[in-house]
Design a protein around this motif. Structure first.
Motif, PDB file in Angstrom:
ATOM      1  N   ASP A  37       0.876  -1.173   0.000  1.00 31.26           N
ATOM      2  CA  ASP A  37       0.000   0.000   0.000  1.00 31.26           C
ATOM      3  C   ASP A  37       0.907   1.214   0.000  1.00 31.26           C
ATOM      4  O   ASP A  37       1.972   1.197   0.625  1.00 31.26           O
ATOM      5  CB  ASP A  37      -0.869   0.025   1.261  1.00 31.26           C
ATOM      6  CG  ASP A  37      -1.947  -1.041   1.205  1.00 31.26           C
ATOM      7  OD1 ASP A  37      -2.381  -1.367   0.079  1.00 31.26           O
ATOM      8  OD2 ASP A  37      -2.329  -1.546   2.272  1.00 31.26           O
ATOM      9  N   THR A  72       0.923   5.670   0.022  1.00 31.30           N
ATOM     10  CA  THR A  72       0.377   7.017  -0.050  1.00 31.30           C
ATOM     11  C   THR A  72       1.541   7.960  -0.298  1.00 31.30           C
ATOM     12  O   THR A  72       2.572   7.847   0.372  1.00 31.30           O
ATOM     13  CB  THR A  72      -0.316   7.410   1.272  1.00 31.30           C
ATOM     14  OG1 THR A  72      -1.350   6.471   1.530  1.00 31.30           O
ATOM     15  CG2 THR A  72      -0.888   8.825   1.198  1.00 31.30           C
ATOM     16  N   ARG A 115       1.809  11.948  -9.700  1.00 30.68           N
ATOM     17  CA  ARG A 115       0.542  11.341 -10.169  1.00 30.68           C
ATOM     18  C   ARG A 115       0.754  10.609 -11.495  1.00 30.68           C
ATOM     19  O   ARG A 115       0.329   9.468 -11.682  1.00 30.68           O
ATOM     20  CB  ARG A 115      -0.503  12.458 -10.307  1.00 30.68           C
ATOM     21  CG  ARG A 115      -1.927  12.056 -10.627  1.00 30.68           C
ATOM     22  CD  ARG A 115      -2.599  11.251  -9.521  1.00 30.68           C
ATOM     23  NE  ARG A 115      -2.370   9.811  -9.662  1.00 30.68           N
ATOM     24  CZ  ARG A 115      -2.537   8.914  -8.687  1.00 30.68           C
ATOM     25  NH1 ARG A 115      -2.928   9.282  -7.486  1.00 30.68           N
ATOM     26  NH2 ARG A 115      -2.306   7.643  -8.879  1.00 30.68           N
ATOM     27  N   ASP A 117       0.492   6.583 -12.252  1.00 32.03           N
ATOM     28  CA  ASP A 117      -0.474   6.116 -13.258  1.00 32.03           C
ATOM     29  C   ASP A 117       0.221   5.261 -14.311  1.00 32.03           C
ATOM     30  O   ASP A 117      -0.265   4.200 -14.699  1.00 32.03           O
ATOM     31  CB  ASP A 117      -1.175   7.308 -13.925  1.00 32.03           C
ATOM     32  CG  ASP A 117      -2.107   8.024 -12.934  1.00 32.03           C
ATOM     33  OD1 ASP A 117      -2.332   7.473 -11.827  1.00 32.03           O
ATOM     34  OD2 ASP A 117      -2.572   9.134 -13.259  1.00 32.03           O
ATOM     35  N   LEU A 150      -0.379   2.192 -10.985  1.00 26.12           N
ATOM     36  CA  LEU A 150      -0.711   2.372  -9.571  1.00 26.12           C
ATOM     37  C   LEU A 150      -1.723   3.523  -9.416  1.00 26.12           C
ATOM     38  O   LEU A 150      -1.586   4.371  -8.547  1.00 26.12           O
ATOM     39  CB  LEU A 150       0.561   2.653  -8.760  1.00 26.12           C
ATOM     40  CG  LEU A 150       1.649   1.570  -8.834  1.00 26.12           C
ATOM     41  CD1 LEU A 150       2.947   2.047  -8.176  1.00 26.12           C
ATOM     42  CD2 LEU A 150       1.179   0.277  -8.149  1.00 26.12           C
ATOM     43  N   GLU A 151      -2.760   3.503 -10.266  1.00 28.17           N
ATOM     44  CA  GLU A 151      -3.734   4.602 -10.270  1.00 28.17           C
ATOM     45  C   GLU A 151      -4.468   4.730  -8.937  1.00 28.17           C
ATOM     46  O   GLU A 151      -4.974   5.797  -8.608  1.00 28.17           O
ATOM     47  CB  GLU A 151      -4.775   4.395 -11.385  1.00 28.17           C
ATOM     48  CG  GLU A 151      -4.222   4.447 -12.799  1.00 28.17           C
ATOM     49  CD  GLU A 151      -3.760   3.078 -13.305  1.00 28.17           C
ATOM     50  OE1 GLU A 151      -3.644   2.142 -12.464  1.00 28.17           O
ATOM     51  OE2 GLU A 151      -3.507   2.952 -14.502  1.00 28.17           O
ATOM     52  N   ASP A 152      -4.552   3.611  -8.190  1.00 29.13           N
ATOM     53  CA  ASP A 152      -5.321   3.650  -6.939  1.00 29.13           C
ATOM     54  C   ASP A 152      -4.494   4.143  -5.746  1.00 29.13           C
ATOM     55  O   ASP A 152      -5.018   4.265  -4.638  1.00 29.13           O
ATOM     56  CB  ASP A 152      -5.870   2.247  -6.632  1.00 29.13           C
ATOM     57  CG  ASP A 152      -4.764   1.210  -6.516  1.00 29.13           C
ATOM     58  OD1 ASP A 152      -3.630   1.486  -6.999  1.00 29.13           O
ATOM     59  OD2 ASP A 152      -5.023   0.127  -5.961  1.00 29.13           O
ATOM     60  N   ARG A 153      -3.195   4.430  -5.936  1.00 33.48           N
ATOM     61  CA  ARG A 153      -2.402   4.945  -4.816  1.00 33.48           C
ATOM     62  C   ARG A 153      -2.528   6.465  -4.786  1.00 33.48           C
ATOM     63  O   ARG A 153      -2.216   7.131  -5.768  1.00 33.48           O
ATOM     64  CB  ARG A 153      -0.923   4.561  -4.944  1.00 33.48           C
ATOM     65  CG  ARG A 153      -0.603   3.077  -5.150  1.00 33.48           C
ATOM     66  CD  ARG A 153      -1.244   2.159  -4.145  1.00 33.48           C
ATOM     67  NE  ARG A 153      -0.555   0.871  -4.055  1.00 33.48           N
ATOM     68  CZ  ARG A 153      -0.811  -0.200  -4.831  1.00 33.48           C
ATOM     69  NH1 ARG A 153      -1.726  -0.131  -5.773  1.00 33.48           N
ATOM     70  NH2 ARG A 153      -0.156  -1.320  -4.649  1.00 33.48           N
ATOM     71  N   PRO A 154      -2.972   7.024  -3.663  1.00 32.48           N
ATOM     72  CA  PRO A 154      -3.269   8.462  -3.600  1.00 32.48           C
ATOM     73  C   PRO A 154      -2.018   9.358  -3.497  1.00 32.48           C
ATOM     74  O   PRO A 154      -0.993   8.937  -2.962  1.00 32.48           O
ATOM     75  CB  PRO A 154      -4.098   8.597  -2.320  1.00 32.48           C
ATOM     76  CG  PRO A 154      -3.714   7.426  -1.490  1.00 32.48           C
ATOM     77  CD  PRO A 154      -3.323   6.326  -2.419  1.00 32.48           C
TER      78      PRO A 154
END
Lengths: 123, 191
Positions: free
Chosen positions: A30, A32, A53, A57, A61-65
């Motif tokens: 995971d 952030t 970002r 992408d 890893l588009e779901d990592r903020p």
């Protein structure tokens, strides 16, 4: 593992981002990413945000903020780490002087001494 | 980075310049000479010295360990650096150097235009014999002769003996500190 990556806007930050993305892709951590506000940096906070970002992408890893943090960089980063359930805080660790001496800046020192988690310095 | 550091208001000097021979506190004759950029022989002497250097006395990653890394480090900084070597019986036992703080050393027109980073190493068996002070003074004297005015360094901030030595010759803290204390000196030059 739940990883928090703190970035400024230096070349070291870009290298640290790349290395952390490689590691995340390899082991499925995971992750952030937070961008601190360091006005003297080579890249502005917005530029670094965009770059992070896009790099995430591209790596799938588009779901990592990615978030931007206001205020004193070291303190903002440690505060953020304290509010989440992170196993590790990753930051860039040291620049080289003309002589080749490794130099750790005041933000690095603050984070090392104050972070609630394990801190990883990326060279 | 260039030009950003705080330097003392008053210049320090004059300092003695090499070549010179002194007797250290253990009555050993120590020869001090400037080697300019490293020619073959001088580089080999200094490589030998760093091979014998106790890794426990490394500071901020230098000197590196192992012959190839030592050689690589000295060759990287060697071409444009200013070097003063202390020798005993023909062997290098101390080395002090200045490295230009610029991305393009070939473009230096006047040594006073840029800042120079200083480092000094003395072999363990020759420490606490007064050699470090003499070596440092002679490096600064040689630097002033070739027009260098602004010199800075970083030192681990718990290294009180080193900080005291730097203060004694005229270095002052620049106020930038984390694990390393940054210090700077302004040299008195002719021009």
């Amino acid at each position: 593992m739940n990883v928090l990556l703190g970035l400024g806007g230096s070349d070291e930050s870009v290298k640290t981002l790349q290395r952390t993305i490689e590691r995340t892709t390899d082991v499925g951590d995971d992750l952030t990413v937070v961008i601190v506000d360091k006005p003297e940096s080579k890249r502005s906070q917005d530029e670094m945000y965009q770059q992070a970002r896009e790099a995430l992408d591209e790596a799938g890893l588009e779901d990592r903020p990615v978030e931007k943090l206001e205020g004193d960089p070291g303190s903002a980063l440690v505060d953020y780490a304290e509010q989440g359930e992170y196993d590790q805080l990753v930051i860039g660790g040291g620049t080289l002087s003309p002589m080749g001496k490794i130099q750790l800046g005041p933000i690095t020192e603050f984070v090392l001494l104050n972070a609630p988690t394990t801190v990883k310095l990326v060279r | 980075m260039s030009g950003s550091r705080q330097y003392p208001d008053e210049p320090s000097g004059p300092f003695p310049a090499p070549p010179t021979t002194i007797e250290d506190r253990e009555d050993r004759p120590i020869e001090i000479r400037a080697v300019g950029s490293f020619d073959e022989g001088a580089l080999e002497d200094v490589v030998e010295m760093y091979l014998a250097f106790d890794p426990a006395d490394r500071a901020q990653g230098i000197p590196p360990t192992g012959e190839s890394r030592i050689r690589n480090w000295l060759e990287t900084i060697g071409e444009d650096s200013v070097n003063v070597v202390a020798s005993h019986d023909g062997d290098a036992i101390g080395h002090a150097m200045l490295v230009p703080d610029t991305d393009d050393p070939s473009a230096i027109e006047d040594n006073a235009d840029i800042e120079w980073e200083l480092a000094i190493f003395v072999l363990q068996a020759y420490q606490q014999a007064g050699i470090g002070t003499v070596l440092l003074e002679n490096l600064l004297g040689h630097a002033a002769e070739i027009g260098i005015e602004r010199v800075w360094l970083t030192v681990e901030r718990w290294n009180n003996p080193a900080i005291a030595l730097y203060e004694r010759v005229g270095f002052e803290s620049t106020g930038t500190e984390s694990f390393e204390q940054e210090m700077a000196i302004l040299l008195e030059t002719e021009g």
